[in-house]
Design a protein around this motif. Structure first.
Motif, PDB file in Angstrom:
ATOM      1  N   ILE A   5      50.206  53.515  43.326  1.00  0.00           N
ATOM      2  CA  ILE A   5      50.822  52.381  42.625  1.00  0.00           C
ATOM      3  C   ILE A   5      49.996  51.124  42.858  1.00  0.00           C
ATOM      4  O   ILE A   5      49.714  50.372  41.922  1.00  0.00           O
ATOM      5  N   LEU A   6      49.598  50.897  44.122  1.00  0.00           N
ATOM      6  CA  LEU A   6      48.763  49.736  44.420  1.00  0.00           C
ATOM      7  C   LEU A   6      47.438  49.806  43.668  1.00  0.00           C
ATOM      8  O   LEU A   6      46.965  48.794  43.140  1.00  0.00           O
ATOM      9  N   SER A   7      46.846  50.983  43.611  1.00  0.00           N
ATOM     10  CA  SER A   7      45.591  51.155  42.871  1.00  0.00           C
ATOM     11  C   SER A   7      45.776  50.781  41.407  1.00  0.00           C
ATOM     12  O   SER A   7      44.913  50.139  40.804  1.00  0.00           O
ATOM     13  N   GLN A   8      46.901  51.178  40.853  1.00  0.00           N
ATOM     14  CA  GLN A   8      47.179  50.853  39.451  1.00  0.00           C
ATOM     15  C   GLN A   8      47.287  49.340  39.258  1.00  0.00           C
ATOM     16  O   GLN A   8      46.778  48.807  38.279  1.00  0.00           O
ATOM     17  N   TYR A   9      47.936  48.665  40.199  1.00  0.00           N
ATOM     18  CA  TYR A   9      48.026  47.200  40.117  1.00  0.00           C
ATOM     19  C   TYR A   9      46.652  46.553  40.224  1.00  0.00           C
ATOM     20  O   TYR A   9      46.357  45.585  39.524  1.00  0.00           O
ATOM     21  N   PHE A  10      45.815  47.075  41.115  1.00  0.00           N
ATOM     22  CA  PHE A  10      44.455  46.542  41.232  1.00  0.00           C
ATOM     23  C   PHE A  10      43.729  46.646  39.895  1.00  0.00           C
ATOM     24  O   PHE A  10      43.078  45.711  39.456  1.00  0.00           O
TER      25      PHE A  10
ATOM     26  N   GLY B 111      43.644  43.036  38.515  1.00  0.00           N
ATOM     27  CA  GLY B 111      42.353  42.605  39.029  1.00  0.00           C
ATOM     28  C   GLY B 111      42.435  41.705  40.243  1.00  0.00           C
ATOM     29  O   GLY B 111      43.298  41.847  41.111  1.00  0.00           O
ATOM     30  N   ALA B 112      41.521  40.743  40.279  1.00  0.00           N
ATOM     31  CA  ALA B 112      41.333  39.887  41.449  1.00  0.00           C
ATOM     32  C   ALA B 112      42.567  39.054  41.779  1.00  0.00           C
ATOM     33  O   ALA B 112      42.834  38.785  42.945  1.00  0.00           O
ATOM     34  N   ILE B 113      43.327  38.659  40.775  1.00  0.00           N
ATOM     35  CA  ILE B 113      44.518  37.843  41.039  1.00  0.00           C
ATOM     36  C   ILE B 113      45.523  38.629  41.880  1.00  0.00           C
ATOM     37  O   ILE B 113      46.220  38.061  42.720  1.00  0.00           O
ATOM     38  N   PHE B 114      45.588  39.938  41.692  1.00  0.00           N
ATOM     39  CA  PHE B 114      46.483  40.776  42.490  1.00  0.00           C
ATOM     40  C   PHE B 114      46.047  40.776  43.947  1.00  0.00           C
ATOM     41  O   PHE B 114      46.881  40.681  44.846  1.00  0.00           O
TER      42      PHE B 114
ATOM     43  N   ILE C 114      34.852  45.421  41.334  1.00  0.00           N
ATOM     44  CA  ILE C 114      34.745  44.043  41.796  1.00  0.00           C
ATOM     45  C   ILE C 114      33.742  44.071  42.945  1.00  0.00           C
ATOM     46  O   ILE C 114      33.564  45.105  43.590  1.00  0.00           O
ATOM     47  N   SER C 115      33.095  42.959  43.207  1.00  0.00           N
ATOM     48  CA  SER C 115      32.107  42.976  44.292  1.00  0.00           C
ATOM     49  C   SER C 115      32.802  42.839  45.647  1.00  0.00           C
ATOM     50  O   SER C 115      33.871  42.245  45.760  1.00  0.00           O
ATOM     51  N   PHE C 116      32.152  43.406  46.652  1.00  0.00           N
ATOM     52  CA  PHE C 116      32.673  43.318  48.016  1.00  0.00           C
ATOM     53  C   PHE C 116      32.840  41.860  48.428  1.00  0.00           C
ATOM     54  O   PHE C 116      33.860  41.467  48.983  1.00  0.00           O
ATOM     55  N   LEU C 117      31.836  41.034  48.130  1.00  0.00           N
ATOM     56  CA  LEU C 117      31.879  39.620  48.502  1.00  0.00           C
ATOM     57  C   LEU C 117      33.044  38.909  47.824  1.00  0.00           C
ATOM     58  O   LEU C 117      33.738  38.105  48.440  1.00  0.00           O
ATOM     59  N   GLU C 118      33.277  39.240  46.561  1.00  0.00           N
ATOM     60  CA  GLU C 118      34.387  38.619  45.839  1.00  0.00           C
ATOM     61  C   GLU C 118      35.729  38.985  46.474  1.00  0.00           C
ATOM     62  O   GLU C 118      36.592  38.128  46.670  1.00  0.00           O
TER      63      GLU C 118
END
Length: 170
Positions: A5-10, A14-17, A50-54
């Motif tokens: 479920i968390l993966s789906q939200y990611f 995206g980044a806002i989550f 997404i990048s690791f740094l981000e």
């Protein structure tokens, strides 16, 4: 929450989550365990979404914002809450006073170390505000602790990402 479920939200938000969920975790709200959220963000970064740094910078920014909120809650209303709490749990007075005195002595070093200890890391912000620790020194020590904690957890997810995806069959 289940990892799927968390993966789906990611994937959906995206980044806002990442930012929002880490912010809620640093505000010490139940149900948002860093031990799950941050490694999952690292796993997500390992897929190249997404990048690791981000991910790391987003998680640190959310951690600092959540820490500031609790710091100012402690600064503004900490004494009132403490009086209320001690009225209901008077046996805790000695332990709380001892810990507050230790924080006064250790100052920013105490906050930095506290940010590296489970459970204490989110709560340390409130007594730091209550003792009116300088905001800049509080922020620097928090930033260092939050960065190190998040680096370990997001980094672990990133490093283990491929293995986790294989286990989950994704």
């Amino acid at each position: 929450m289940q990892i799927q479920i968390l993966s789906q939200y990611f994937l959906q938000y995206g980044a806002i989550f990442v930012f929002l969920i880490v912010l809620l975790e640093y505000m010490n709200l139940p149900g948002f365990p860093a031990g799950v959220i941050m490694p999952l963000a690292g796993i997500w970064a390992s897929r190249g979404e997404i990048s690791f740094l981000e991910v790391l910078l987003l998680s640190v920014a959310a951690g600092i914002l959540g820490s500031w909120i609790l710091y100012f809650l402690g600064r503004i209303g900490g004494e009132v809450f403490l009086r209320f709490y001690l009225r209901h749990f008077p046996k805790h007075r000695e332990m709380i006073e001892r810990n507050m005195e230790m924080l006064r002595r250790k100052g920013p070093i105490g906050v930095f170390i506290g940010k590296l200890l489970p459970m204490i890391r989110t709560l340390i912000s409130i007594p730091a505000g209550m003792i009116s620790m300088g905001f800049v020194s509080y922020t620097v020590s928090s930033l260092l602790g939050v960065f190190l904690w998040n680096l370990v957890f997001v980094g672990a997810g990133y490093y283990m990402g491929d293995a986790v995806w294989k286990i989950l069959g994704m």
